[in-house]
Design an enzyme around this catalytic site. Sequence first.
Site, short mmCIF file in Angstrom:
data_model
loop_
_atom_site.label_atom_id
_atom_site.label_comp_id
_atom_site.label_asym_id
_atom_site.label_seq_id
_atom_site.Cartn_x
_atom_site.Cartn_y
_atom_site.Cartn_z
N TYR A 316 22.50 53.61 57.34
CA TYR A 316 21.07 53.38 57.56
C TYR A 316 20.67 51.92 57.42
CZ TYR A 316 21.33 58.22 55.76
OH TYR A 316 21.68 59.52 55.51
N CYS A 342 38.72 49.65 57.34
CA CYS A 342 38.97 48.94 58.59
C CYS A 342 37.87 49.17 59.61
CB CYS A 342 40.32 49.38 59.16
SG CYS A 342 41.61 49.04 57.98
N TYR A 371 22.69 60.65 47.16
CA TYR A 371 23.36 60.46 48.45
C TYR A 371 24.45 59.39 48.35
CZ TYR A 371 19.23 63.10 49.64
OH TYR A 371 18.23 64.05 49.66
N1 LLP Z 1 14.56 69.56 50.99
C1 LLP Z 1 15.06 69.51 52.25
C2 LLP Z 1 14.85 70.64 53.14
C3 LLP Z 1 15.76 68.35 52.65
O1 LLP Z 1 16.23 68.30 53.88
C4 LLP Z 1 15.93 67.27 51.75
C5 LLP Z 1 16.64 66.07 52.15
C6 LLP Z 1 15.39 67.40 50.45
C7 LLP Z 1 14.71 68.55 50.11
C8 LLP Z 1 15.52 66.32 49.42
O2 LLP Z 1 14.88 65.17 49.80
P1 LLP Z 1 14.72 63.95 48.78
O3 LLP Z 1 13.80 64.39 47.66
O4 LLP Z 1 16.06 63.59 48.26
O5 LLP Z 1 14.15 62.88 49.61
N2 LLP Z 1 21.22 60.88 53.23
C9 LLP Z 1 19.89 60.31 53.30
C10 LLP Z 1 18.83 61.29 52.88
C11 LLP Z 1 18.84 62.59 53.67
C12 LLP Z 1 17.84 63.57 53.17
C13 LLP Z 1 18.06 64.91 53.78
N3 LLP Z 1 17.20 65.93 53.31
C14 LLP Z 1 19.85 59.04 52.47
O6 LLP Z 1 20.87 58.67 51.92
O7 LLP Z 1 18.82 58.37 52.41
#
Ligand code: LLP
Length: 417
Positions: A316, A342, A371
């Site tokens: 990102y 690599c 994450y």
């Molecule tokens: N609920 C649902 C249905 C979700 O899809 C997600 C995150 C959450 C809760 C939790 O969201 P949070 O509170 O953590 O924002 N890999 C990405 C973030 C992807 C989030 C996907 N869904 C990153 O590293 O920023």
Amino acid sequence: MHFFQYKKGELFAEDVPVSEIVSKFGTPVYIYSHATLLRHFFAYDKAFDNNPHIICFALKANSNAAIIRLFAKHGSGADVVSGGELYRALKAGIPAKKIVYAGVGKTEEEIRYALKSRILMFNVESENELKEIDRIAGEMSVNAPIALRINPDIDPETHPYISTGLKKHKFGIPIDNALEYYKLAKSLKNIDVVGIHKHIGSQLTKVSPFVDALKRILILVDSLTAQGIKIDYLDIGGGLGITYRDEEPPVPEDLARNLLPLLGKRKLTLLMEPGRSIVGNAGILVTKTLYLKEGAEKSFIIVDAGMNDLMRPSLYGAYHHIQPVVKNRREKIVADIVGPICESGDFLAKDREIRNVKQGEYLAVMSAGAYGFTMSSNYNSRPKAAEVMVKGSKYALVRKRETFNDLVRGESIPEFI
Ligand code: LLP
């Protein structure tokens, strides 16, 4: 707010010098602070105290067993998106009746597993999934409790890859069709409508998208009630952002102050699915400087953690603070901090101003608790990092570093080659 602070120029995780953990467990290593984890969990719990609620911690942010167990001990539920996450949640002691299950691609095996486990509800993302859950529940002679995940078409104003609540996204059911789908759900024999769900994106730094989305959802809840479709659980999803650089995101209390009054007299149990805002700042990734390299145009600090350990910068362009484990007063340089993988996309920071580092010194990549490990991979056949939890002056390995043997476990060589 977190408990990774310098004491006399040396970075501590709570009361433990980071260098002590590193000398014991090596690098790269993820370190989690127990006090920070609980502080953030209770910030939610306290903020929503006035309304019946369940915090369904989003396992995708961090699914280490010790972390899940810690939250389970304090009453947490779980938001899961796969059979694997459901397994982890149950194994770590989250009661099934506090588990919600979202995701656009639930398989038949996963649906059976969740039905057998008697989870609180499925957050259903399409008509065909709804019909499939009905069919499978029928075969199993059970009723499936469901919420529909509604896509409210609200712009969360975050990175496009982690925004989910617009019409163009694959997630949820368009709000304009919601009533019709709920009627269908109600008519299906093996489906029990119990809730409504929305999640519009992640790393949100303003309250307004949450408010706008909830207003839309509540209008829908009222129309459903008018049609005799009773909603018990209102799941507002996750998404609250954290400070990576200079963001000033709202805290759970701001969210509660703005959202709770909107509920009015409706009798709804509130579910929320925070991930990042609970674990993000509660973890760091510590890495060792392997080499300093002067390229033709740039300086590089080559470290032993790569995009396979922390993918966010590569995927990102995400920013993470990077600080020395032992402070120094050397001159500042501008360098790319890169891993051993690599790929040119393998970096933890680009053009970063940092006090000069020496070979063998350690760097802490901050805000890596969400994450981080969950998105890590074995790319380039790199064993996954160790994970350590600190509580006050105590600490323990909560996942040991993978070995080369772990890399090939499960592989086999057939006779015919
Ligand atoms: N609920 C649902 C249905 C979700 O899809 C997600 C995150 C959450 C809760 C939790 O969201 P949070 O509170 O953590 O924002 N890999 C990405 C973030 C992807 C989030 C996907 N869904 C990153 O590293 O920023």
